[in-house]
Write a protein that holds these residues in place. Structure first.
Motif, PDB file in Angstrom:
ATOM      1  N   ALA A   1       0.844  -1.189   0.000  1.00  0.00           N
ATOM      2  CA  ALA A   1       0.000   0.000   0.000  1.00  0.00           C
ATOM      3  C   ALA A   1       0.878   1.236   0.000  1.00  0.00           C
ATOM      4  CB  ALA A   1      -0.906  -0.011   1.223  1.00  0.00           C
TER       5      ALA A   1
ATOM      6  N   THR B   1       0.867   5.837  -0.914  1.00  0.00           N
ATOM      7  CA  THR B   1       0.122   7.060  -1.188  1.00  0.00           C
ATOM      8  C   THR B   1       1.011   7.987  -2.005  1.00  0.00           C
ATOM      9  OG1 THR B   1       0.905   8.012   0.890  1.00  0.00           O
ATOM     10  CG2 THR B   1      -1.253   6.949   0.935  1.00  0.00           C
TER      11      THR B   1
ATOM     12  N   THR C   1       0.906  11.602  -5.092  1.00  0.00           N
ATOM     13  CA  THR C   1       0.199  12.565  -5.924  1.00  0.00           C
ATOM     14  C   THR C   1       0.423  12.197  -7.389  1.00  0.00           C
ATOM     15  OG1 THR C   1       0.658  14.280  -4.283  1.00  0.00           O
ATOM     16  CG2 THR C   1      -0.036  15.017  -6.465  1.00  0.00           C
TER      17      THR C   1
ATOM     18  N   HIS D   1       5.335   9.550  -5.318  1.00  0.00           N
ATOM     19  CA  HIS D   1       4.855   8.755  -4.182  1.00  0.00           C
ATOM     20  C   HIS D   1       5.568   9.131  -2.889  1.00  0.00           C
ATOM     21  CE1 HIS D   1       8.276   5.980  -3.861  1.00  0.00           C
ATOM     22  NE2 HIS D   1       8.243   5.796  -5.171  1.00  0.00           N
ATOM     23  N   ASP D   2       4.835   8.934  -1.801  1.00  0.00           N
ATOM     24  CA  ASP D   2       5.394   9.173  -0.476  1.00  0.00           C
ATOM     25  C   ASP D   2       6.372   8.045  -0.147  1.00  0.00           C
ATOM     26  OD1 ASP D   2       3.816  11.482  -0.134  1.00  0.00           O
ATOM     27  OD2 ASP D   2       2.099  10.253   0.469  1.00  0.00           O
TER      28      ASP D   2
ATOM     29  N   ARG E   1      10.689   9.146  -0.853  1.00  0.00           N
ATOM     30  CA  ARG E   1       9.716   9.772  -1.736  1.00  0.00           C
ATOM     31  C   ARG E   1      10.366   9.947  -3.102  1.00  0.00           C
ATOM     32  NH1 ARG E   1       7.572  16.005  -1.416  1.00  0.00           N
ATOM     33  NH2 ARG E   1       6.540  15.912  -3.439  1.00  0.00           N
TER      34      ARG E   1
ATOM     35  N   GLN F   1      -4.454  13.514  -5.092  1.00  0.00           N
ATOM     36  CA  GLN F   1      -3.826  12.735  -4.017  1.00  0.00           C
ATOM     37  C   GLN F   1      -4.451  11.355  -4.091  1.00  0.00           C
ATOM     38  OE1 GLN F   1      -1.296  15.037  -2.658  1.00  0.00           O
ATOM     39  NE2 GLN F   1      -2.055  14.310  -0.711  1.00  0.00           N
ATOM     40  N   VAL F   2      -3.632  10.328  -4.073  1.00  0.00           N
ATOM     41  CA  VAL F   2      -4.179   8.974  -4.226  1.00  0.00           C
ATOM     42  C   VAL F   2      -3.625   7.997  -3.194  1.00  0.00           C
ATOM     43  CG1 VAL F   2      -4.689   9.169  -6.685  1.00  0.00           C
ATOM     44  CG2 VAL F   2      -2.398   8.439  -5.960  1.00  0.00           C
ATOM     45  N   LYS F   3      -4.434   6.966  -2.979  1.00  0.00           N
ATOM     46  CA  LYS F   3      -3.999   5.778  -2.243  1.00  0.00           C
ATOM     47  C   LYS F   3      -3.966   4.668  -3.278  1.00  0.00           C
ATOM     48  CE  LYS F   3      -7.360   5.155   0.649  1.00  0.00           C
ATOM     49  NZ  LYS F   3      -8.156   4.686   1.798  1.00  0.00           N
TER      50      LYS F   3
ATOM     51  N   ASP G   1      -2.509   0.411  -4.290  1.00  0.00           N
ATOM     52  CA  ASP G   1      -1.845  -0.849  -3.965  1.00  0.00           C
ATOM     53  C   ASP G   1      -1.027  -1.245  -5.175  1.00  0.00           C
ATOM     54  OD1 ASP G   1      -3.084  -1.095  -1.479  1.00  0.00           O
ATOM     55  OD2 ASP G   1      -4.811  -2.105  -2.344  1.00  0.00           O
TER      56      ASP G   1
ATOM     57  N   ILE H   1      -6.391   1.624  -7.151  1.00  0.00           N
ATOM     58  CA  ILE H   1      -6.068   3.031  -6.902  1.00  0.00           C
ATOM     59  C   ILE H   1      -7.364   3.799  -6.670  1.00  0.00           C
ATOM     60  CG2 ILE H   1      -6.074   3.671  -9.363  1.00  0.00           C
ATOM     61  CD1 ILE H   1      -3.643   5.542  -8.643  1.00  0.00           C
TER      62      ILE H   1
ATOM     63  N   ALA I   1      -7.371   9.833  -2.562  1.00  0.00           N
ATOM     64  CA  ALA I   1      -7.307   9.826  -1.098  1.00  0.00           C
ATOM     65  C   ALA I   1      -8.297  10.840  -0.553  1.00  0.00           C
ATOM     66  CB  ALA I   1      -5.897  10.156  -0.642  1.00  0.00           C
TER      67      ALA I   1
END
Ligand SMILES: [Cu+2]
Length: 113
Positions: free
Chosen positions: A41, A43, A45, A60-61, A70, A91-93, A95, A109, A112
């Protein structure tokens, strides 16, 4: 003396067998980052969307499971139709899992909250 020497050896042998059995049984919910089938998982942008190729560029973070800092990188979507769920700037979450040769495939996806 002889018993004390033998015990750790037997314990190690038992643990070794137990470890193998565990690894074989736990693949469905394993969090191991080294398992090729493990879903990770993350998160970030969305920087850009290439719907035709089913590719995203995501800033990605950090992803501790992979020891990634990042960064901005390309991801392949498991299904091109997923490209319609997000747009640049979102902003997204998501897998992802390893797709081989250092490539990562997004399997899910969503924006977020
Ligand atoms: Cu990266």
């Amino acid at each position: 003396m002889k018993k004390r020497r033998l015990t750790p050896f037997i314990l190690a042998a038992l643990l070794g067998v137990g470890g193998i059995a565990l690894a074989a049984e736990s693949h469905d919910h394993s969090a191991s980052p080294t398992s090729a089938s493990a879903s990770i998982a993350a998160t970030g942008t969305v920087k850009s969307v290439d719907a035709a190729k089913g590719k995203l560029v995501i800033d990605h973070d950090p992803i501790p499971a992979l020891k990634w800092p990042r960064m901005v990188m390309d991801f392949q979507l498991a299904d091109k139709a997923m490209a319609s769920k997000v747009k640049a700037g979102d902003q997204v979450k998501f897998d992802m899992k390893e797709g081989g040769q250092g490539a990562y495939v997004i399997t899910a996806i969503e924006p977020a909250p």
